[in-house]
Write an enzyme that holds these catalytic residues in place. Structure first.
Site, PDB file in Angstrom:
ATOM      1  N   GLY A 226      -2.261  53.798 -17.411  1.00 27.99           N
ATOM      2  CA  GLY A 226      -2.144  55.227 -17.178  1.00 27.99           C
ATOM      3  C   GLY A 226      -1.219  55.516 -16.016  1.00 27.99           C
ATOM      4  N   ASP A 227      -0.131  54.789 -15.896  1.00 28.46           N
ATOM      5  CA  ASP A 227       0.876  55.093 -14.866  1.00 28.46           C
ATOM      6  C   ASP A 227       2.130  54.288 -15.200  1.00 28.46           C
ATOM      7  OD1 ASP A 227       2.173  55.929 -12.517  1.00 28.46           O
ATOM      8  OD2 ASP A 227       0.317  55.978 -11.391  1.00 28.46           O
ATOM      9  N   ASP A 228       2.914  53.892 -14.197  1.00 34.78           N
ATOM     10  CA  ASP A 228       4.143  53.161 -14.491  1.00 34.78           C
ATOM     11  C   ASP A 228       3.821  51.825 -15.169  1.00 34.78           C
ATOM     12  OD1 ASP A 228       5.452  55.220 -13.212  1.00 34.78           O
ATOM     13  OD2 ASP A 228       5.585  54.165 -11.299  1.00 34.78           O
TER      14      ASP A 228
END
Ligand code: NAG
Ligand code: NAG
Ligand code: NAG
Ligand code: NAG
Ligand code: NAG
Ligand code: NAG
Ligand code: NAG
Ligand code: NAG
Ligand code: NAG
Ligand code: NAG
Ligand code: NAG
Ligand code: NAG
Length: 446
Positions: A226-228
């Protein structure tokens, strides 16, 4: 009490098995206590003290419970065979109080591993489990959720050199999965990351972040997060990312960078090839802070290569300025495949700020330069009409961005057509079709 078997076999250099000389190594087999009320970290540290130099540390196919920080920095010529699971404890207050400093952005970590010639192999069965479901639920109840002080990365490779990490799964990392800082010549191969929350969605769960590191290879990664998916930060040089699949996150990030007032930072020589982006926000995006400093890292900052520093630079020679100038440059992205991207496939925002950082500010005054970037051959589907959104600095415009053979379509077959440019000079392979949205951003776009 020693909680590992200590086996020392004297070196018999003349022993040959199957035509290969076999050198017996000092070997420690780590035993687990088997319950999460007893911390296995002391036994693990002991094993690395005994067998971490010219030896071998074996984790059996069982679960090891870790309830305290580990800072293991002295490894030298060691094999680490991880057949089991390392599971971190759920005592959030303990970790907030005790996580170790990573050395950048006020980030912290649960586990530091460093040294020379480390071969960490999970043989496709070893698991590093951050027990992150507890963190994802807890953080969702906090006022500020971004880069919460003391929330730890699952692992930090600090000063890891000439090493290979392979065949490992990282499940539900507490925050970022791994940070690499001061690392050189490290191969990270066949790594599976799943930070999908079972109860609430995970956030801040980057797949990997590189800082002050060079000659790094990421090959055959699969990341659900849920991010990079993978993020290259300050002073990352010669990084290759190949043959990988990224799901649900934000794609490959360059940055954030330019967060430290008056400090020069680079990301250079990056080669990305044969990557699938499935349901990610972008394929590739850049994020730099503006020239104005608001607060301190992790969530505040800005002014990388600030104006005071610049006035000193003006008196210097061209060569000195070249090395003193902050930039992201010399990057090649080939053979990218997209499945239902949410946003601009290729995005630049030079107006980075995270939630909590004050001020709307000026989005075009960054001193950080983005140049010499080429994307070749991107196919697949998207839900955004934006192929590119280039929100660049007016002070240091983006230069020499090349986009070739890009064919992205909506699911109904309509091609995506928008190339939005602000201060993007000398584009190659495309013509700009409009202006990008200009505004504060944590994830590219507005
Ligand atoms: C121990 O495991 C139980 C059951 O999974 C869990 O509820 C508890 O939070 C864990 N405790 C620690 C300190 O990890
Ligand atoms: C964490 O620190 C706070 C404040 O110093 C203290 O009250 C609390 O007992 C500590 N908790 C743990 C688990 O260390
Ligand atoms: C980890 O240990 C090394 C020495 O082995 C020390 O220099 C370093 O400061 C420690 N790191 C942290 C964050 O405590
Ligand atoms: C950490 O935060 C403090 C203020 O909260 C700031 O002074 C310091 O520069 C920051 N350090 C790093 C390494 O970002
Ligand atoms: C790629 O990594 C996966 C684990 O995510 C592993 O199962 C697979 O064997 C690896 N493929 C190759 C070609 O090494
Ligand atoms: C990732 O983890 C989630 C949550 O446990 C699970 O539902 C999903 O099947 C996992 N994905 C893969 C590919 O293992
Ligand atoms: C990255 O790939 C390039 C081109 O194939 C190669 O020259 C370079 O040595 C590679 N770097 C690393 C760290 O493997
Ligand atoms: C591209 O990467 C995938 C794994 O994501 C791999 O299966 C495939 O063989 C790679 N293709 C090439 C041409 O290397
Ligand atoms: C373009 O990339 C795809 C993978 O996304 C690959 O299958 C194809 O061979 C590449 N085309 C060229 C001309 O390299
Ligand atoms: C949340 O962030 C704001 C803005 O940076 C700050 O003023 C506030 O103190 C933070 N709250 C907590 C609980 O950290
Ligand atoms: C932003 O800063 C740049 C450089 O200092 C300046 O040229 C520009 O006018 C400023 N823009 C706004 C909207 O203030
Ligand atoms: C850009 O526009 C010019 C002028 O209309 C045209 O000649 C050129 O082919 C276009 N380039 C691309 C890559 O579409």
């Amino acid at each position: 009490m020693m909680k590992f078997h200590f086996v020392y076999l004297p070196v018999i250099s003349s022993l040959i098995i199957n035509g290969h000389p076999v050198v017996s190594r000092k070997t420690c087999v780590v035993e687990s206590h088997g319950v999460n009320t007893t911390d296995d970290a002391p036994a693990i540290i002991n094993a690395f003290e005994e067998c971490g130099r010219d030896g071998k540390v074996i984790f059996l196919p069982t679960t090891y419970y870790i309830s305290s920080v580990m800072n293991i920095t002295w490894l030298d010529n060691v094999d680490i065979d991880l057949y089991g699971t390392l599971l971190w404890s759920t005592d959030i207050q303990y970790w907030l109080n005790n996580s170790l400093d990573v050395g950048y952005q006020n980030q912290s970590t649960a586990f530091i591993l460093g040294g020379n010639e480390v071969r960490l192999n999970g043989y496709d069965q070893g698991i590093i489990d951050g027990n992150g479901d507890y963190w994802y639920e807890w953080i969702s109840r906090q006022e500020n959720t971004s880069n919460y002080p003391g929330r730890p990365h699952a692992i930090t490779f600090n000063g890891l050199r000439n090493s290979v990490v392979s065949g490992l799964a990282f499940l539900r990392s507490q925050m970022w999965t791994m940070s690499l800082i001061y690392c050189e010549h490290v191969i990270l191969d066949s790594i599976f990351v799943n930070n999908t929350g079972n109860v609430v969605q995970s956030s801040n769960t980057d797949g990997a972040d590189t800082i002050y590191s060079s000659h790094i290879t990421f090959n055959n990664w699969t990341v659900y997060n849920g991010d990079d998916s993978i993020s290259l930060k300050a002073d990352s040089y010669d990084v290759n990312i190949t043959n990988s699949k990224f799901y649900d996150g934000q794609g490959i990030a360059m940055g954030s960078i330019g967060q430290y007032y008056g400090v020069t930072e680079h990301i250079r020589e990056v080669r990305v090839k044969n990557i699938t982006f499935d349901n990610t926000l972008h394929a590739v995006y850049f994020k730099t802070w503006t020239a104005d400093q608001n607060g301190y890292p992790p969530n505040g900052g800005g002014g990388g290569l600030g104006s005071e520093y610049l006035s000193i630079l003006k008196s210097k020679s061209c060569a000195e300025r070249f090395f003193a100038w902050s930039d992201a440059s010399n990057m090649h992205f080939d053979n990218l495949h997209a499945i239902e991207l949410h946003g601009a496939a290729f995005s630049i925002s030079q107006c980075t700020r995270f939630s909590g950082a004050p001020g709307d500010g000026n989005c075009t005054n960054s001193e950080f330069e983005i140049l010499d970037i080429t994307i070749n051959n991107m196919t697949g589907t998207t839900r955004s009409n934006q192929i590119a959104s280039l929100q660049c600095s007016a002070v240091k415009p983006c230069n020499d961005i090349g986009l070739f053979d890009i064919n992205l379509k909506f699911n109904n077959g309509t091609p995506a057509t928008a190339y939005l440019c602000g201060n993007a000079e000398s584009p190659r392979g495309f013509n700009c079709t409009g202006e990008p949205c200009v505004g504060g951003s944590a994830t590219g776009g507005c």
